[in-house]
Design an enzyme around this catalytic site. Structure first.
Site, PDB file in Angstrom:
ATOM      1  N   TRP A 201       0.874  -1.164   0.000  1.00 25.35           N
ATOM      2  CA  TRP A 201       0.000   0.000   0.000  1.00 25.35           C
ATOM      3  C   TRP A 201       0.925   1.232   0.000  1.00 25.35           C
ATOM      4  O   TRP A 201       1.508   1.580   1.028  1.00 25.35           O
ATOM      5  CB  TRP A 201      -0.860   0.019   1.244  1.00 25.35           C
ATOM      6  CG  TRP A 201      -2.099  -0.804   1.296  1.00 25.35           C
ATOM      7  CD1 TRP A 201      -3.362  -0.331   1.482  1.00 25.35           C
ATOM      8  CD2 TRP A 201      -2.246  -2.246   1.240  1.00 25.35           C
ATOM      9  NE1 TRP A 201      -4.279  -1.374   1.530  1.00 25.35           N
ATOM     10  CE2 TRP A 201      -3.613  -2.562   1.380  1.00 25.35           C
ATOM     11  CE3 TRP A 201      -1.338  -3.291   1.064  1.00 25.35           C
ATOM     12  CZ2 TRP A 201      -4.097  -3.864   1.364  1.00 25.35           C
ATOM     13  CZ3 TRP A 201      -1.817  -4.591   1.039  1.00 25.35           C
ATOM     14  CH2 TRP A 201      -3.171  -4.868   1.185  1.00 25.35           C
ATOM     15  N   ILE A 238       1.680  -3.341  -6.455  1.00 24.31           N
ATOM     16  CA  ILE A 238       1.560  -2.022  -5.839  1.00 24.31           C
ATOM     17  C   ILE A 238       0.087  -1.638  -5.758  1.00 24.31           C
ATOM     18  O   ILE A 238      -0.634  -1.689  -6.758  1.00 24.31           O
ATOM     19  CB  ILE A 238       2.311  -0.953  -6.655  1.00 24.31           C
ATOM     20  CG1 ILE A 238       3.816  -1.231  -6.687  1.00 24.31           C
ATOM     21  CG2 ILE A 238       2.014   0.448  -6.117  1.00 24.31           C
ATOM     22  CD1 ILE A 238       4.532  -1.002  -5.391  1.00 24.31           C
ATOM     23  N   LYS A 239      -0.334  -1.242  -4.557  1.00 22.64           N
ATOM     24  CA  LYS A 239      -1.683  -0.698  -4.375  1.00 22.64           C
ATOM     25  C   LYS A 239      -1.555   0.799  -4.153  1.00 22.64           C
ATOM     26  O   LYS A 239      -0.798   1.257  -3.291  1.00 22.64           O
ATOM     27  CB  LYS A 239      -2.382  -1.338  -3.180  1.00 22.64           C
ATOM     28  CG  LYS A 239      -3.789  -0.765  -2.951  1.00 22.64           C
ATOM     29  CD  LYS A 239      -4.332  -1.089  -1.580  1.00 22.64           C
ATOM     30  CE  LYS A 239      -5.677  -0.400  -1.386  1.00 22.64           C
ATOM     31  NZ  LYS A 239      -6.147  -0.448   0.017  1.00 22.64           N
ATOM     32  N   GLN A 240      -2.311   1.580  -4.925  1.00 23.80           N
ATOM     33  CA  GLN A 240      -2.225   3.022  -4.846  1.00 23.80           C
ATOM     34  C   GLN A 240      -3.602   3.646  -5.055  1.00 23.80           C
ATOM     35  O   GLN A 240      -4.430   3.112  -5.785  1.00 23.80           O
ATOM     36  CB  GLN A 240      -1.255   3.549  -5.913  1.00 23.80           C
ATOM     37  CG  GLN A 240      -1.017   5.038  -5.912  1.00 23.80           C
ATOM     38  CD  GLN A 240      -0.461   5.548  -4.594  1.00 23.80           C
ATOM     39  OE1 GLN A 240      -1.231   5.962  -3.724  1.00 23.80           O
ATOM     40  NE2 GLN A 240       0.858   5.501  -4.430  1.00 23.80           N
TER      41      GLN A 240
END
Length: 352
Positions: A201, A238-240
């Protein structure tokens, strides 16, 4: 899309979102999701065999199984935002069993949540849906609140309860970011040694990132650099948050950037802004999933579908939707998750 009026849900943005062609970073330069992503892209990496196997198990699960796209149910909000703020609208989701059932009924690739939630039901569900354990959280009971993430358990514990992956948050830009980067980097190295893949995150946290009424926590250039650091410590996904503006470096007058980012490589179109986030994920070699954001009630379905369309057309790999799904009755939550998945299943929605 099954039973979904896409044009109606997107409203006035339908034409601009569905027909836009991105020119700053053309799609042919990207490493895109696909059924063969592990064999085509990840086989070149230093990841152990067990990591590739576990990531493939997630990519093969749920309604999006075999597409290369991800639909994940995240439920760390009970710690990140408090249990009351998260579950008062639907108190039955205080019970971990109901949360995992929602992920299963919703056709998700995986469920990402706390040690407590997954540990409470591990024997019943670890073989039915892939588990991603969130290693750290920002506990909100310290006063005054602070922007920090602390570890709630070990990678070994996550492996022991049957997880195939671990997740962590770094608050880039916060006073504690340097320590968090080091801690998460070490945890991710251990996770890879144990065969677990990693999800980061990549969130920004600094009160100074808001200026003249604009919240640059959602700026493409700043979130893009957070993603770039995340890829550097070997996050596998990837969490965005999806960007809503750009030019954070210039407005805040710090750091380093290049005028080409704003004059040639991006535009104000949200697809281009999200693509800049993806570019910083090694051109897509590290898949980008965007978050669904908070639940605002009636307009959640349209907002979730819009976010999915932007992510997919930018070259992203999926959506991670939590509060919009579990802060409503089960059937409505499943409908929302399925609508998001339908975007990724719709071959007519292509990369811009």
């Amino acid at each position: 899309m099954a039973n979904i009026d896409l044009a109606k849900l997107l409203g006035d943005d339908a034409e601009s979102l569905l027909t836009y062609e991105s020119k700053g970073i053309p799609k042919d330069d990207l490493v895109l999701p696909g059924p063969d992503f592990v064999e085509r892209v990840l086989i070149d990496t230093d990841r152990p065999v067990a990591v590739l196997r576990n990531l493939q198990s997630v990519l093969g699960h749920g309604r999006l199984g075999g597409t290369g796209f991800l639909s994940i149910l995240p439920v760390d909000q009970g710690i990140e935002h408090s249990g009351a703020a998260s579950f008062a609208k639907n108190p039955k989701y205080f019970d971990p069993r109901n949360l995992v059932e929602l992920a299963i009924e919703g056709g998700c690739n995986a469920v990402a949540t706390t040690f407590g939630v997954l540990g409470a039901v591990a024997r019943r569900y670890a073989h039915r849906i892939p588990f991603i354990v969130k290693l750290n959280h920002n506990e909100l009971l310290t006063y005054p609140n602070k922007f920090d993430q602390i570890r709630f358990g070990s990678v070994r514990e996550a492996a022991d309860l049957g997880a195939v992956g671990v997740g962590a948050t770094i608050y880039f830009g916060s006073d504690e970011a340097t320590r968090q980067i080091q801690e998460v980097s070490e945890a991710f190295q251990e996770a890879h040694r144990l065969g677990l893949f990693t999800v980061l995150w990549c969130y920004l946290r600094n009160n100074e990132f808001k200026k003249d009424g604009i919240d640059y926590h959602l700026s493409a250039d700043l979130t893009g650099q957070a993603n770039h650091i995340g890829a550097t410590i070997e996050a596998d996904v990837i969490k965005q948050k999806q960007p809503e503006n750009n030019g954070g470096y210039n407005a805040l007058k710090f750091g380093k950037t290049d005028k080409l980012v704003y004059e040639e490589l991006t535009t104000d179109n949200p697809i281009d802004l999200t693509r800049w986030q993806l570019v910083n994920c090694y051109m897509g070699r590290v898949p980008l999933i965007n978050s669904g954001g908070e639940s605002k009630g009636e307009g959640d379905l349209g907002q979730a579908v819009r976010t999915a369309v932007i992510n997919k057309r930018a070259g992203g790999a999926g959506l991670i939707v939590g509060r919009k799904a579990f802060q409503r009755p089960l059937a409505d939550g499943v409908e929302l998750l399925n609508a998001v998945q339908d975007v990724y299943l719709d071959d007519a929605i292509t990369v811009a």
